[in-house]
Enzyme design. Sequence first.
Site, mmCIF file in Angstrom:
data_model
loop_
_atom_site.group_PDB
_atom_site.id
_atom_site.type_symbol
_atom_site.label_atom_id
_atom_site.label_comp_id
_atom_site.label_asym_id
_atom_site.label_seq_id
_atom_site.Cartn_x
_atom_site.Cartn_y
_atom_site.Cartn_z
ATOM 1 N N ASN A 223 0.755 -1.074 0.234
ATOM 2 C CA ASN A 223 -0.055 0.007 -0.176
ATOM 3 C C ASN A 223 0.956 1.199 -0.107
ATOM 4 O O ASN A 223 2.290 1.277 -0.169
ATOM 5 C CB ASN A 223 -1.082 0.084 1.342
ATOM 6 N N ASP A 291 -3.772 -6.774 4.655
ATOM 7 C CA ASP A 291 -4.739 -7.675 5.085
ATOM 8 C C ASP A 291 -4.584 -8.983 4.560
ATOM 9 O O ASP A 291 -4.797 -10.373 5.110
ATOM 10 C CB ASP A 291 -6.393 -7.152 4.765
ATOM 11 N N LYS A 301 9.584 -15.566 -11.386
ATOM 12 C CA LYS A 301 8.778 -14.323 -12.132
ATOM 13 C C LYS A 301 7.659 -15.100 -12.637
ATOM 14 O O LYS A 301 7.964 -16.040 -13.548
ATOM 15 C CB LYS A 301 9.557 -13.602 -12.701
ATOM 16 N N ASP A 320 -3.577 -10.809 12.404
ATOM 17 C CA ASP A 320 -3.991 -9.297 12.969
ATOM 18 C C ASP A 320 -3.174 -8.851 14.038
ATOM 19 O O ASP A 320 -3.526 -9.395 15.162
ATOM 20 C CB ASP A 320 -5.341 -9.232 13.259
ATOM 21 N N LEU A 322 -2.738 -6.055 15.854
ATOM 22 C CA LEU A 322 -3.437 -5.361 16.692
ATOM 23 C C LEU A 322 -4.313 -6.445 17.448
ATOM 24 O O LEU A 322 -4.228 -6.418 18.858
ATOM 25 C CB LEU A 322 -4.380 -4.158 16.321
ATOM 26 N N PHE A 338 -4.109 2.099 14.851
ATOM 27 C CA PHE A 338 -4.476 3.156 13.860
ATOM 28 C C PHE A 338 -5.715 2.719 12.905
ATOM 29 O O PHE A 338 -5.381 1.505 12.561
ATOM 30 C CB PHE A 338 -3.335 3.772 13.164
ATOM 31 N N LYS A 356 -10.918 -5.330 18.191
ATOM 32 C CA LYS A 356 -9.375 -5.680 18.541
ATOM 33 C C LYS A 356 -8.881 -5.545 19.675
ATOM 34 O O LYS A 356 -7.895 -6.183 20.200
ATOM 35 C CB LYS A 356 -8.853 -4.512 17.595
#
Length: 414
Positions: A223, A291, A301, A320, A322, A338, A356
Amino acid sequence: MTQRILLIISGGIAAYKSLELVRLLRKRGMAVRAVLTESAAQFVTPLSLGVLTEDNVFTQLFDLKDEREIGHIQLSRQADLVVVAPATANILAKMANGIADDLATTLLLATDKPVLAAPAMNVRMWRHPATRRNIAQLQADGVHVMAPDSGEMACGEYGPGRLPEPEAILAEIERLLATRRGSDMLADQPDFAPADLPLAGRHILITAGPTHEPIDPVRFIANRSSGKQGFAIAAAAARAGARVSLVAGPVHLPTPAGVDRIDVETAREMLAAVEAALPADAAIMVAAVADWRTADAAGQKLKKDGSGQPAPLVLTENPDILATLGHHVQRPALLVGFAAETEKVADHARAKLARKGADWIVANDVSGDVMGGDANAVHIVTADGIDTWPSMAKADVADRLIEKVAHALASRSH
């Protein structure tokens, strides 16, 4: 009062930088005594160190003259701070396992003073599982371990493992000495809390940046997180006197002064590094963790086959981090997550808070240029409600958040 540094120099090409470190320490008015390992003496001489420190340089455990006049026990305890720079993989391994087979390691085992290690080694040695275990053990034992710099090695390889620059080591030394002064004042005056070091004696764990989940050797899922907000929070926590462990995904940002940095790539590596850094007084999970990852990353490749169809990618959910901390046996007293959202920011944050097991969720709208930008507008979501902050520089968000963290930890300790 003059502050006293016992500088232990272990063998490695970076040992020459210890001379500049001594010069900077002396310029700050600190007294420096130097200990050279046998290997280090191949790179710098006792004469050059003696001239710069204006003191004896110690090399041998069984030097009868030194033993009669000082003694290795006294030498290990007459300093305000013991600094190992450079700290090679070898001396870190000995420190982690309590080996005392020369003057340097005997002093380290005998000292009752804070110890700072500034690692320097080949990138592959730094990334080796044995070194990672040794670093985790040393941190658990209370040793302050700086993150090495990244760059080109003397051997021609590139990556993390370079000795931090002397100025960065000096900054960490000054931070630790200030923290120790604050702790001493707290011990003498139980009701005294130095305003400039509200997190003195605290360990703050922070994650930052993205994770990269490999598809094949040249492609990955990621991201646009820059890591800027997490790094700013780590810097603010260090300025507040905390011992900071920063677990960073793949970002090109300098390590903040006084911060122990652990570089990782994937979500699973980040989780392992976070658990290895526990226990912590507070954890602030800023990283934008992917995620999903590919269920089976290709070893070669992936190439187009001419059919016009995309390569099949089977995704599986990442751990996960957190939520894992929220239910961990070593759960920090304060857990902050966050939430990067593009719609219904407050609603999603409230749901995340309950799901969480976190104490706070710092939510922000990333539909604009927040990722990679220098400003942020956040909502602090807690069980008591939502505190909305106006848009401000990420550094200002960091200072304000760390002030809130320090207040919360102080309130919980009463």
